[in-house]
Design an enzyme around this catalytic site. Structure first.
Site, short mmCIF file in Angstrom:
data_model
loop_
_atom_site.label_atom_id
_atom_site.label_comp_id
_atom_site.label_asym_id
_atom_site.label_seq_id
_atom_site.Cartn_x
_atom_site.Cartn_y
_atom_site.Cartn_z
N GLN A 43 48.37 -57.13 60.98
CA GLN A 43 48.20 -58.09 62.06
C GLN A 43 47.04 -59.05 61.78
O GLN A 43 46.22 -58.81 60.91
CB GLN A 43 47.95 -57.36 63.38
CG GLN A 43 46.86 -56.32 63.30
CD GLN A 43 47.12 -55.11 64.20
OE1 GLN A 43 47.93 -55.16 65.12
NE2 GLN A 43 46.48 -54.00 63.88
N ASP A 60 39.31 -49.71 68.40
CA ASP A 60 37.95 -50.14 68.78
C ASP A 60 37.03 -48.95 69.06
O ASP A 60 35.83 -49.10 69.17
CB ASP A 60 38.03 -51.05 70.01
CG ASP A 60 38.88 -50.41 71.11
OD1 ASP A 60 40.05 -50.83 71.27
OD2 ASP A 60 38.40 -49.45 71.74
N GLU A 70 44.89 -44.35 63.97
CA GLU A 70 44.95 -45.81 64.09
C GLU A 70 45.61 -46.35 62.83
O GLU A 70 45.21 -46.02 61.71
CB GLU A 70 43.55 -46.40 64.25
CG GLU A 70 43.37 -47.85 63.97
CD GLU A 70 44.21 -48.79 64.80
OE1 GLU A 70 44.98 -49.57 64.20
OE2 GLU A 70 44.08 -48.75 66.03
N ASP A 72 50.11 -44.20 60.73
CA ASP A 72 51.05 -44.60 61.78
C ASP A 72 51.23 -43.45 62.76
O ASP A 72 51.51 -42.31 62.35
CB ASP A 72 52.40 -44.98 61.15
CG ASP A 72 53.33 -45.68 62.14
OD1 ASP A 72 54.18 -46.46 61.69
OD2 ASP A 72 53.18 -45.44 63.36
N GLY A 73 51.07 -43.74 64.02
CA GLY A 73 51.16 -42.71 65.06
C GLY A 73 52.48 -41.96 65.02
O GLY A 73 52.52 -40.74 65.27
N ASP A 104 46.78 -45.83 73.19
CA ASP A 104 46.16 -47.13 73.47
C ASP A 104 46.63 -48.08 72.38
O ASP A 104 45.93 -48.34 71.41
CB ASP A 104 44.64 -47.02 73.47
CG ASP A 104 43.99 -48.38 73.63
OD1 ASP A 104 42.84 -48.56 73.19
OD2 ASP A 104 44.66 -49.30 74.17
N SER A 105 47.86 -48.55 72.55
CA SER A 105 48.46 -49.35 71.47
C SER A 105 48.62 -50.79 71.89
O SER A 105 48.42 -51.15 73.05
CB SER A 105 49.85 -48.78 71.15
OG SER A 105 50.73 -49.15 72.19
N THR A 106 49.03 -51.62 70.95
CA THR A 106 49.46 -52.98 71.24
C THR A 106 50.79 -52.89 71.98
O THR A 106 51.33 -51.80 72.17
CB THR A 106 49.63 -53.73 69.90
OG1 THR A 106 50.25 -52.84 68.96
CG2 THR A 106 48.26 -54.13 69.33
N1 SAM Z 1 43.92 -51.95 74.95
C1 SAM Z 1 44.67 -52.80 74.13
C2 SAM Z 1 45.95 -53.20 74.84
O1 SAM Z 1 46.29 -52.56 75.85
O2 SAM Z 1 46.55 -54.20 74.47
C3 SAM Z 1 44.98 -52.10 72.83
C4 SAM Z 1 43.76 -52.00 72.09
S1 SAM Z 1 43.85 -51.12 70.59
C5 SAM Z 1 42.91 -52.18 69.68
C6 SAM Z 1 45.50 -51.24 69.97
C7 SAM Z 1 45.58 -50.60 68.60
O3 SAM Z 1 46.87 -50.00 68.38
C8 SAM Z 1 45.41 -51.61 67.46
O4 SAM Z 1 44.22 -51.35 66.78
C9 SAM Z 1 46.65 -51.39 66.57
O5 SAM Z 1 46.36 -51.51 65.19
C10 SAM Z 1 47.04 -49.98 66.98
N2 SAM Z 1 48.44 -49.63 66.68
C11 SAM Z 1 49.53 -50.42 66.85
N3 SAM Z 1 50.64 -49.77 66.42
C12 SAM Z 1 50.23 -48.54 65.96
C13 SAM Z 1 50.91 -47.42 65.39
N4 SAM Z 1 52.22 -47.46 65.19
N5 SAM Z 1 50.18 -46.32 65.08
C14 SAM Z 1 48.84 -46.30 65.28
N6 SAM Z 1 48.12 -47.34 65.79
C15 SAM Z 1 48.82 -48.45 66.13
#
Ligand code: SAM
Length: 288
Positions: free
Chosen positions: A33, A88, A108, A140-141, A159-161
């Site tokens: 990203q 974060d 993460e 990857d989760g 807490d993902s995107t």
């Molecule tokens: N609080 C924010 C929101 O609600 O939009 C999310 C914040 S946090 C930074 C989101 C994190 O999820 C990102 O760092 C991203 O890289 C991670 N992420 C996305 N897809 C993922 C996956 N498949 N496995 C693990 N982490 C993932």
């Protein structure tokens, strides 16, 4: 580099928020990203992923406290927590504030998010990264939950995107099926379900999917300023009944025992209980 530029969030094509940039701190295209961190005039430092605001220094406590303290205190006997995403480090810090927690695993996908958060947003995670109870994995989760042992966690915090791009897999049946498998008897999972005023499909669809793998599915709300559009919903799915209805007095006693009473800026036992009382425009998107 002081600029007179603005960042316009790109989450919604016809509507959105913008920030004046005081100073751009980092801009990295990672394997997953586009990561941007800048100093704002209004919210402290802000991180965007693919043009969407993820976190601001000034109000991160709202979302992080509600995503963490609500499930852990609703459960009441969590010892092992799995955190997915949350690069974060803010959720990791809040989980480890609970002295009752023995192990916190954080998975993460993007190591660059962790690296840049440590460098430019150090206050969000504080010293959680070096806590002996923490196990931080870059991966990857979905892969992690596929391989984890049955009943190896008491709570899962996602807490993902949003469910687009790398985050999409975290909203699938396969993910929830494995989540149910790796949670202990009374286990529960919470995940961000978007802002229903603009993202009602996200809440409805994830709730229908969660209901295929968990007997008790609901949601609670929090007012997160940079997630524009009113209430943010946090999905709540549990293996045991009534975790969403634990009385405030019991929650307060558990917060005392966990050692988090007085450490919060948004979460309180009353806010916790009230957050599950949903307005009809949100409640209608949950399974009956
Ligand atoms: N609080 C924010 C929101 O609600 O939009 C999310 C914040 S946090 C930074 C989101 C994190 O999820 C990102 O760092 C991203 O890289 C991670 N992420 C996305 N897809 C993922 C996956 N498949 N496995 C693990 N982490 C993932």
């Amino acid at each position: 580099m002081t600029t007179d530029a603005w960042v316009n969030e790109t989450l919604y094509p016809q509507w959105g928020q913008r920030f004046a940039i005081k100073r751009e701190l980092a801009r990295v295209q990672s394997d997953f990203q586009d990561i941007m961190i800048f100093e704002s005039f209004t919210h402290g430092r802000v991180m965007l992923l693919d043009g969407v605001v993820q976190i601001t220094e000034r109000d991160e406590f709202v979302y992080q406290e509600m995503l963490t303290h609500v499930p852990l205190l609703a459960h009441g006997a969590c010892r092992r927590v799995l955190i997915i995403g949350a690069g974060d480090g803010g959720v990791l810090r809040r989980v480890l504030q609970h002295r009752t927690i023995e192990r916190a695993v954080m998975v993460e996908i993007d190591g660059e998010v962790i690296r840049l958060a440590k460098e430019f947003l150090p206050g969000i995670a504080g010293d959680a990264w070096s806590d002996p109870r923490a196990d931080v994995i870059v991966g990857d989760g979905i892969d992690y939950v596929r391989r984890a042992e049955p009943a190896s966690f008491d709570a899962i915090i996602v807490d993902s995107t949003d469910p687009i791009g790398v985050g999409e897999v975290l909203f699938t049946d396969e993910f929830y099926e494995n989540a149910a498998r790796i949670l202990s008897e009374g286990g529960l999972i919470v995940n961000q379900c978007g802002v229903p005023f603009m993202q009602a499909d996200e809440l409805r669809e994830t709730s229908e999917r969660r209901a295929r793998h968990f007997p008790h599915v609901g949601a609670y709300v929090a007012a997160v300023t940079p997630y524009v559009g009113g209430f943010m919903t946090l999905g709540f799915a549990a293996k045991q009944a009534d975790l969403h209805a634990v009385p405030a007095a019991t929650i307060a006693a558990r917060a005392q025992e966990a050692g988090i009473a007085g450490l919060t800026e948004y979460w309180t036992p009353d806010i916790h209980v009230a957050a599950f009382h949903l307005p009809p425009y949100i409640a209608r998107h949950l399974p009956r």
